[in-house]
Design a protein around this motif. Structure first.
Motif, short mmCIF file in Angstrom:
data_model
loop_
_atom_site.label_atom_id
_atom_site.label_comp_id
_atom_site.label_asym_id
_atom_site.label_seq_id
_atom_site.Cartn_x
_atom_site.Cartn_y
_atom_site.Cartn_z
N ALA A 118 56.85 33.91 10.73
CA ALA A 118 55.56 33.43 10.24
C ALA A 118 55.43 33.66 8.74
CB ALA A 118 54.43 34.14 10.96
N ILE A 119 54.79 32.71 8.09
CA ILE A 119 54.48 32.83 6.66
C ILE A 119 53.07 33.38 6.56
CG2 ILE A 119 53.93 31.50 4.60
CD1 ILE A 119 56.23 29.77 5.08
N LYS A 120 52.88 34.32 5.65
CA LYS A 120 51.56 34.89 5.45
C LYS A 120 50.73 33.95 4.60
CE LYS A 120 53.21 39.57 5.98
NZ LYS A 120 53.50 40.84 5.36
N ALA A 121 49.81 33.27 5.24
CA ALA A 121 48.92 32.35 4.53
C ALA A 121 47.63 32.24 5.34
CB ALA A 121 49.56 30.98 4.39
N ASN A 122 46.50 32.22 4.62
CA ASN A 122 45.20 32.14 5.28
C ASN A 122 44.49 30.82 5.03
OD1 ASN A 122 45.48 34.77 6.25
ND2 ASN A 122 44.72 35.62 4.33
N GLY A 133 47.34 28.07 0.57
CA GLY A 133 48.31 29.16 0.63
C GLY A 133 49.58 28.76 1.37
N LEU A 134 49.43 28.08 2.49
CA LEU A 134 50.58 27.64 3.27
C LEU A 134 51.41 26.62 2.49
CD1 LEU A 134 52.12 27.71 5.96
CD2 LEU A 134 50.59 25.91 6.79
N TYR A 135 50.73 25.65 1.92
CA TYR A 135 51.43 24.62 1.14
C TYR A 135 52.12 25.25 -0.08
CZ TYR A 135 52.23 20.44 -1.65
OH TYR A 135 52.82 19.44 -2.40
N GLY A 136 51.45 26.18 -0.73
CA GLY A 136 52.03 26.86 -1.89
C GLY A 136 53.29 27.63 -1.52
N GLN A 137 53.27 28.33 -0.40
CA GLN A 137 54.44 29.08 0.06
C GLN A 137 55.61 28.14 0.37
OE1 GLN A 137 55.26 32.38 0.58
NE2 GLN A 137 53.42 32.91 -0.55
N LEU A 138 55.32 27.04 1.04
CA LEU A 138 56.37 26.08 1.39
C LEU A 138 56.96 25.44 0.13
CD1 LEU A 138 54.77 24.42 4.54
CD2 LEU A 138 56.64 26.09 4.46
N ALA A 147 68.60 40.04 -1.60
CA ALA A 147 69.18 38.94 -2.37
C ALA A 147 68.85 37.58 -1.74
CB ALA A 147 70.69 39.12 -2.48
N LEU A 148 68.98 37.48 -0.43
CA LEU A 148 68.66 36.22 0.25
C LEU A 148 67.17 35.89 0.11
CD1 LEU A 148 70.82 36.46 3.49
CD2 LEU A 148 71.24 35.04 1.47
N SER A 149 66.34 36.91 0.19
CA SER A 149 64.90 36.70 0.02
C SER A 149 64.58 36.16 -1.36
CB SER A 149 64.13 38.01 0.26
OG SER A 149 64.27 38.43 1.60
N VAL A 150 65.25 36.68 -2.37
CA VAL A 150 65.04 36.20 -3.75
C VAL A 150 65.55 34.76 -3.88
CG1 VAL A 150 65.79 36.52 -6.14
CG2 VAL A 150 65.06 38.49 -4.80
N VAL A 203 61.27 33.62 -0.39
CA VAL A 203 60.41 34.15 0.66
C VAL A 203 61.07 35.40 1.24
CG1 VAL A 203 61.42 32.73 2.51
CG2 VAL A 203 59.09 33.56 2.75
N LYS A 204 60.26 36.38 1.58
CA LYS A 204 60.80 37.61 2.15
C LYS A 204 61.26 37.33 3.58
CE LYS A 204 59.87 42.45 2.96
NZ LYS A 204 58.89 43.53 2.92
N LEU A 205 62.55 37.54 3.83
CA LEU A 205 63.11 37.34 5.17
C LEU A 205 62.90 38.60 6.00
CD1 LEU A 205 66.54 35.57 4.55
CD2 LEU A 205 64.49 34.60 5.54
#
Length: 174
Positions: A34-38, A42-47, A82-85, A89-91
């Motif tokens: 899950a992506i943290k978005a409220n 927020g969801l669109y920005g994360q994607l 490293a993969l998160s960077v 997104v934080k895996l």
């Protein structure tokens, strides 16, 4: 229902998939977490952030996607960071199988035409150029056979082969 993350051009495109909770659930299913978005913003920005990171780091991600050993060489904590960077997104992962699976799931969610460790592996730019040249040469050989010319593998460049082919054609056809 599956959500297409490859071409998100607006929040409206996300909203067209359904209500916020169901879309967020579809995104979580596509990414493996899950992506943290409220909010829609927020969801669109994360994607968009993930997509931009994948585009920016595409070549390095392609190499890593087909080489689990390179990822494991970093050690778990460093690889996770490293993969998160690289993905933007934080895996969330507690072990190697989970980390590798989520990495590949995020990659295939944003790059579905370049499946990982499957039928059509991700290629670096150099590999794509080399493969294109091989196909181009094979097509040249096949089309030459139609003209009655037997072309064999040569040290000549494609431009030199075309020049030679043109000269042979002029001599034969006038």
């Amino acid at each position: 229902m599956v959500i297409d993350l490859t071409d998100l051009s607006s929040i409206g495109q996300l909203k067209a998939q359904g209500d916020f909770r169901s879309v967020k659930s579809l995104v979580a299913k596509a990414l493996g977490f899950a992506i943290k978005a409220n909010s829609w913003d927020g969801l669109y920005g994360q994607l968009c952030k993930i997509r931009a990171a994948i585009i920016e780091n595409h070549q390095q991600l392609c190499v890593l996607a087909n080489n689990d050993a390179a990822i494991r060489a970093w050690g778990f904590d460093k690889a996770k960071k490293a993969l998160s960077v690289l993905l933007g997104v934080k895996l969330p992962a507690e072990n190697w199988p989970q980390l590798l699976s989520r990495f590949q799931q995020v990659m295939s969610a944003f790059l579905p035409n370049e499946t990982l460790n499957g039928n059509s592996p991700l290629y670096t730019h150099e590999e794509k150029v080399r493969k294109f040249d091989q196909i181009k040469f094979q097509n040249f050989v096949n089309s030459s056979k139609l003209e009655g010319i037997d072309v064999t593998k040569s040290h000549l460049s494609m431009a030199e082969l075309v020049k030679k082919y043109t000269e042979i054609g002029k001599n034969v056809h006038g």
